[in-house]
Design a protein around this motif. Structure first.
Motif, PDB file in Angstrom:
ATOM      1  N   ILE A 136     -55.942  -0.947  25.309  1.00 31.62           N
ATOM      2  CA  ILE A 136     -55.535  -1.853  24.261  1.00 31.62           C
ATOM      3  C   ILE A 136     -56.377  -2.743  23.690  1.00 31.62           C
ATOM      4  CG2 ILE A 136     -53.575  -3.299  23.661  1.00 31.62           C
ATOM      5  CD1 ILE A 136     -51.936  -2.004  25.413  1.00 31.62           C
ATOM      6  N   VAL A 166     -54.010   3.719  27.205  1.00 32.89           N
ATOM      7  CA  VAL A 166     -55.008   3.623  25.991  1.00 32.89           C
ATOM      8  C   VAL A 166     -55.754   2.370  26.458  1.00 32.89           C
ATOM      9  CG1 VAL A 166     -55.320   3.113  23.670  1.00 32.89           C
ATOM     10  CG2 VAL A 166     -53.794   4.995  24.545  1.00 32.89           C
ATOM     11  N   VAL A 195     -58.828  -2.173  15.264  1.00 32.44           N
ATOM     12  CA  VAL A 195     -57.783  -2.355  14.108  1.00 32.44           C
ATOM     13  C   VAL A 195     -58.183  -3.557  13.388  1.00 32.44           C
ATOM     14  CG1 VAL A 195     -55.655  -2.872  13.354  1.00 32.44           C
ATOM     15  CG2 VAL A 195     -55.996  -0.970  15.081  1.00 32.44           C
ATOM     16  N   LEU A 252     -56.873   7.988  16.641  1.00 28.92           N
ATOM     17  CA  LEU A 252     -56.583   6.602  16.615  1.00 28.92           C
ATOM     18  C   LEU A 252     -55.510   6.292  15.619  1.00 28.92           C
ATOM     19  CD1 LEU A 252     -57.881   3.821  16.669  1.00 28.92           C
ATOM     20  CD2 LEU A 252     -58.677   4.365  14.243  1.00 28.92           C
ATOM     21  N   ARG A 273     -52.296   6.543  18.016  1.00 26.94           N
ATOM     22  CA  ARG A 273     -52.244   5.223  18.569  1.00 26.94           C
ATOM     23  C   ARG A 273     -51.866   4.052  17.845  1.00 26.94           C
ATOM     24  NH1 ARG A 273     -57.983   6.016  22.137  1.00 26.94           N
ATOM     25  NH2 ARG A 273     -57.078   7.651  23.280  1.00 26.94           N
ATOM     26  N   ILE A 274     -52.175   3.999  16.790  1.00 23.62           N
ATOM     27  CA  ILE A 274     -51.795   2.804  15.781  1.00 23.62           C
ATOM     28  C   ILE A 274     -50.320   2.994  15.811  1.00 23.62           C
ATOM     29  CG2 ILE A 274     -51.754   2.065  13.438  1.00 23.62           C
ATOM     30  CD1 ILE A 274     -54.885   2.614  13.440  1.00 23.62           C
ATOM     31  N   ARG A 316     -59.524  -2.596  23.373  1.00 18.53           N
ATOM     32  CA  ARG A 316     -60.352  -1.970  22.478  1.00 18.53           C
ATOM     33  C   ARG A 316     -59.744  -1.497  21.106  1.00 18.53           C
ATOM     34  NH1 ARG A 316     -63.923   2.289  25.257  1.00 18.53           N
ATOM     35  NH2 ARG A 316     -62.638   3.653  23.999  1.00 18.53           N
ATOM     36  N   LEU A 317     -58.578  -1.004  21.309  1.00 19.86           N
ATOM     37  CA  LEU A 317     -57.790  -0.593  20.014  1.00 19.86           C
ATOM     38  C   LEU A 317     -57.564  -1.775  19.181  1.00 19.86           C
ATOM     39  CD1 LEU A 317     -56.197   1.683  18.512  1.00 19.86           C
ATOM     40  CD2 LEU A 317     -54.221   0.646  20.011  1.00 19.86           C
ATOM     41  N   TYR A 318     -57.142  -2.818  19.703  1.00 17.44           N
ATOM     42  CA  TYR A 318     -57.006  -4.212  18.894  1.00 17.44           C
ATOM     43  C   TYR A 318     -57.980  -4.586  18.220  1.00 17.44           C
ATOM     44  CZ  TYR A 318     -52.092  -4.853  20.791  1.00 17.44           C
ATOM     45  OH  TYR A 318     -51.002  -4.664  21.280  1.00 17.44           O
TER      46      TYR A 318
END
Lengths: 348, 380, 304
Positions: C186, C184, C193, C165, C168-169, C188-190
């Motif tokens: 994105i 990735v 975070v 994680l 990716r950040i 979901r990552l956003y």
């Protein structure tokens, strides 16, 4: 109304306009807004409803402060989150000057004694000059930064003013400073609600005319270019920094003059005028009306104050609904009231 | 354009709806119902409306607006009430700075202002006015009474703490005026400060034998909780503003043992008070604070004067107000020459109540018939 | 001297709290390029949830976990409904939309829970004070706050440098387009975070709420301080947030204590208190302006 047509032909704000005529849709809306703001209070005054005349003065002055901010944000692309500093400083100039005139004490005793004054002309001049000086200092430092840093540093300077006014006891600190007698002008009675409204209206029209004049000048074209593409401006041999700084100073002067009048309208000035909520509200008004639209601040102020008055009368949680409306405008109605009334003006 | 036209029409219509029913008495209440410190405004309003309901009069109309603790908004609301709604009486303001923004202009325009809370020194002294009455206190009253009480109890080295704003400096000045001795130190905090570690460290480093503080609203809550955990062991004194029932419930056990001065206590033994506390608990499901009591007394004062005269007969109505001929929940009440109360100030201690929650208990009287020092400056 | 050391620890404690707030803000800005004024609302949400659950269960620790979870959930929800529409918008729109969110959260909370502050105290085992080496008595709970802050800082360091994680950040910070091309998710990552930032703010609100008071608007003063912190540190930089937070915490605390004392040497006590606290209140803003005048992108400018 053919929307796509208006939007493709519409000019960039500040670039030379192909003969903007008063009889097209935009011109009609602008004249309509001004006429509404002028005629409704006139009619109500003669029907004996003083309250609405004062409400109109309030709308006018907030619109004028936002016209100043719009010059920075809308035309200059400088997102100032600290225009309350100038609005409040203007207010404090009026308050402090009246306070000393009332007590017959000097504002500054040394090195030269400067007496207080209860003449609006003197106060206006002082407010414009001092706000200009403050903006020159703040702008000179802040404009070295860009983007979020600029937003935050202007906020920080306004917070500095706010905390200073809050903790400095001489002029009331947190309690604020009442103006017991409204400041005067030669030959007219400023205590009369209509007279005072007309003064404010005059101020608004002048600041609109000034903004329009600036944006049609070569300076305005340079400012627009600095916003859109400052590298291109620099390659043309013009440095964007002084252009932005001058626009920032003029913007602060307009907002400061509005603040001086606002203090006289309320008969009161307090650190609230300097708070970050005030800065936020002015930004909200600019956005509501439509960023970079000459008459946007006027439309925004009309809508904002009416919402405040109508919703505030219905529910004590009116700020919740204000928040929802605001969120809706930002998310879905990008061009503000003016975009909706008068058609789009800018390419996105 | 259509939209704008209809808005304009709407404005015109609301404007022409006023000026009906000439006999009806209109009271405009401007109070703090949102933002910081709004439980004070809610209590004043609830106490006031309780008295109105109990009176059973249907010819009195109370219009209520929220000032959000903003002086500029309060000022424009007062104009709205006077110019649009033609109110006879204004009331409700909680904070001194808002009162200074509204009251001088309002009374000069011939409206009565009856204060249920704020009592800044200027309005008691050089800027007093025949149309201004304060039913609560002059701001110094409670602080001064605590000064007198602490002196009487033999404390010799108090340390003082208040926010750095006019009501804060006034509070400490009021305290020192009746304490009449040396204090170890005066500490001023920022308005709205929430962390007091630095101040507590200074108190610890001093050689004080007692602490007097004035931190209204949320500031007092934060301070008391941090004070309890600091391990500094000094007796704590204050005015009721930091120890109303709402605040001490939020503070919890940290408040227990603190002494505070108040012009009223819910366990004060008189008939009017028993009736008030019982009715308030029944109507709102909570124990009233002193603000509720002040709101209740304010409404009853106005009602007592309305029995004798209509506010449009200004001289008669003012005379009726001066007589203060109403059943106060405080036991006794009269006005001084500057229309501020001359009253007893009580001492209360915060104790653990039957439900385990802290509550105030009446201890005794701190000062009898206290009167503010500003009445000498008042020329009415 | 003990007084000075005690004040230094106080400054450190304020600094660690500010770090919890500032790290979320700066992450969200660094990864998504979003300026979020409503971050203070998560601080308030965390405190309210903790107070309510603590009152219902009688356990502060259950309350604390609930507070963090609710703040994270509300954060994720806000991201899904509002925030993700703002990533490609100019800063001006972001400022206004999140300003609107402040109004909605504050007034909504007041509508549901009323205007009175809620009751929340530190658990019995953490109340009281201990004697530190050197004879200084200091509240246990404040020491715990410092410990939590340090633990979070260390945890963040490992998360960012050692986990997928975190990778990716970091990738998102340096090149937003690139990371999408890497396959990735994105969106979901956003959301993740953003929820993480909200959870940290909720943690700060819950910890501080037990020390101060849980009420509407409690997040606003902290929010402004947190902005000062990330601007001084360099927006987007976690390291900058850490140093900025400690700098602001210590300067603010020491200024408030020692400036009035300094002016007292040549002024009357009440005058000195007035002038001293007026300047003390402005001190961190003066510091911020001075730093930006020389380093327009903060002390530890992240790549922009």
């Amino acid at each position: 109304m053919n929307k796509s047509n208006t939007s493709t032909l519409a000019p960039q704000p500040g670039l030379p306009t192909p003969a903007a005529s008063w009889y097209d849709r935009k011109g009609l809306v602008q004249i309509g807004l001004l006429a509404f703001l002028l005629l409704v209070p006139l009619a109500l005054y003669f029907l004996g409803h003083i309250y609405y005349v004062n409400l109109a003065s309030r709308i006018t002055l907030i619109a004028m402060a936002a016209v100043g901010l719009n010059l920075a944000i809308g035309y200059g692309g400088m997102i100032s989150f600290g225009h309350a500093a100038y609005f409040g400083l203007g207010g404090y100039v009026a308050g402090i000057s009246a306070y000393h005139a009332f007590d017959f004490t000097p504002v500054i005793g040394w090195p030269v004694a400067i007496p207080g004054s209860d003449s609006m002309l003197v106060i206006w001049l002082a407010a414009i000059l001092l706000c200009g000086l403050l903006a020159l200092a703040i702008g000179a430092i802040s404009l070295r930064t860009t983007g979020v840093y600029f937003i935050m540093i202007t906020l920080a300077f306004a917070q500095m003013m706010y905390y200073f006014a809050n903790s400095w006891p001489t002029y009331g600190g947190e309690d604020g400073l009442p103006i017991f007698l409204r400041n005067g002008l030669p030959w007219v009675d400023t205590n009369d609600a209509l007279t005072f409204f007309l003064i404010c209206f005059g101020g608004l029209v002048l600041s609109l005319a000034l903004t329009s004049r600036i944006m049609k000048s070569r300076f305005g074209a340079a400012l627009t270019m600095a916003r859109l593409n400052d590298t291109r401006l620099a390659t043309a041999g013009v440095s964007p920094y002084p252009i932005r700084l001058v626009a920032f100073v003029i913007s602060a002067m307009i907002t400061g003059l509005a603040g001086a009048l606002y203090a006289d309208l309320n008969g009161f000035v307090s650190p609230t005028m300097l708070s970050w909520h005030m800065s936020g509200e002015l930004m909200v008004i600019v956005i509501l009306g439509g960023v970079g639209r000459l008459y946007g601040p006027l439309a925004g102020a009309l809508l904002f104050v009416m919402m405040e008055t109508l919703l505030g009368g219905m529910t004590e949680y009116w700020q919740l609904f204000l928040g929802l409306v605001l969120l809706f405008v930002v998310l879905f109605a990008k061009h503000g009231v003016m975009g909706w009334l008068a058609g789009r003006e800018r390419h996105e | 354009m259509k939209k704008l036209a209809s808005l304009g029409l709407g404005l015109l219509m609301t404007a022409s709806m006023t000026a009906a029913q000439a006999d009806e008495v209109r009271i405009g209440m401007i109070t703090t119902l949102s933002g910081g410190g709004s439980h004070l405004g809610v209590d004043v309003r609830d106490g006031f409306m309780l008295a109105m309901e109990r009176s059973g009069r249907d010819d009195v109309r109370v219009l209520i607006q929220d000032d959000a603790n903003r002086p500029d908004l309060a000022r424009s609301l007062s104009n709205e009430f006077m110019q649009r709604d033609n109110v006879d009486i204004l009331t409700g303001i909680i904070w001194s700075n808002l009162a200074m923004a509204v009251v001088p202009a309002a009374v000069r325009q011939g409206t009565f202002y009856i204060s249920p809370n704020a009592g800044p020194s200027d309005l008691a002294g050089r800027m007093c006015h025949e149309n201004y009455f304060n039913v609560a206190y002059q701001n110094d009253n409670l602080h001064g009474a605590m000064g007198a009480y602490m002196r009487e109890q033999g404390f010799e080295r108090p340390i003082l703490l208040a926010p750095n704003y006019p009501a804060g400096t006034d509070a400490l000045a009021g305290f020192k005026h009746l304490y009449e001795g040396e204090v170890v130190d005066e500490i001023y905090t920022q308005m709205g400060q929430t962390d007091y570690a630095a101040e507590i460290a200074r108190i610890r480093a001093s050689n004080a034998d007692s602490l007097f503080f004035f931190l209204p609203g949320g500031m007092g809550i934060s301070f008391m909780k941090q004070w309890e955990n600091s391990g500094v062991d000094l007796p704590v004194f204050g005015a009721a503003f930091s120890f109303d029932e709402t605040i001490i419930k939020a503070v919890g056990s940290a408040a227990i043992g603190a002494m505070n001065t108040s012009l009223w206590a819910y366990d004060l033994d008189n008939e009017a008070n028993h009736a008030f506390v019982e009715a308030f608990r029944e109507a709102y499901g909570r124990t009233p604070t002193l603000y509720a009591a002040q709101g209740y007394d304010t409404a009853n004062l106005i009602l007592s004067a309305l029995e004798k005269a209509h506010p449009s007969d200004q001289d008669a109505f003012r005379e009726a107000l001066r007589e203060a001929d109403f059943d106060t929940v405080r036991g006794k009440f009269r006005f001084g020459p500057n229309h501020h109360p001359i009253q007893d100030i009580y001492v209360r201690e915060v104790v653990e109540g039957d439900d385990g929650q802290p509550t105030n208990r009446l201890i005794g009287i701190a000062v009898e018939d206290i009167q503010d020092i500003y009445h000498e400056q008042c020329q009415m | 001297m003990t007084l000075f050391i005690e004040q230094l620890i106080n400054g450190l404690q304020l600094g660690t709290m500010l770090f919890l707030m500032a790290s979320g803000l700066t992450l969200v800005f660094g990864v998504m390029g979003l300026i979020n004024l409503a971050h203070g609302s998560f601080y308030m949400v965390g405190a309210y949830a903790t107070a309510l659950v603590t009152a219902a269960t009688g356990s502060f620790f259950v309350g604390l976990v609930a507070g963090i979870a609710v703040a994270a959930a509300v954060g994720a929800l806000v991201e899904l409904i509002v925030i993700r529409r703002l990533y490609h918008r100019p800063h001006l729109d972001q400022v206004l939309a999140t300003f609107a969110l402040i109004l909605i959260f504050s007034e909504g909370t007041r509508w549901v829970f009323g205007s009175s502050p809620l009751w929340l105290n530190p658990p019995a085992m953490l109340s009281g004070s201990v004697t530190l080496p050197g004879g200084l008595r200091y509240p246990i709970y404040r020491l715990v706050i410092i410990a939590v802050g340090v633990a979070v800082a260390v945890g963040m360091y490992f998360l960012i440098t050692r986990t997928r994680l975190g990778m990716r950040i970091r990738a998102g910070e340096s090149d937003r387009e690139m990371i999408g091309a890497l396959g990735v998710n994105i969106a979901r990552l956003y959301t993740l975070v953003f929820a993480m930032g909200a959870a940290l703010a909720g943690l700060a609100g819950a910890m501080v709420g037990a020390l101060q008071s849980v009420q509407v608007g409690m997040g606003e003063p902290v929010l402004i301080l947190a902005f000062v912190v990330i601007v001084i540190g360099g927006i987007g930089s976690i390291k900058g947030a850490l140093y900025g937070a400690i700098l602001v915490g210590v300067v603010d605390t020491l200024g408030r204590v020692f400036l009035p004392a300094f002016f007292r040497q040549f002024m009357s006590p009440s005058e000195a208190a007035g002038v001293g606290s007026a300047i003390a209140a402005m001190l961190i803003y003066i510091m911020m302006a001075a730093i930006l005048a020389f380093k327009p992108k903060g002390l530890f400018a992240a790549n922009e």
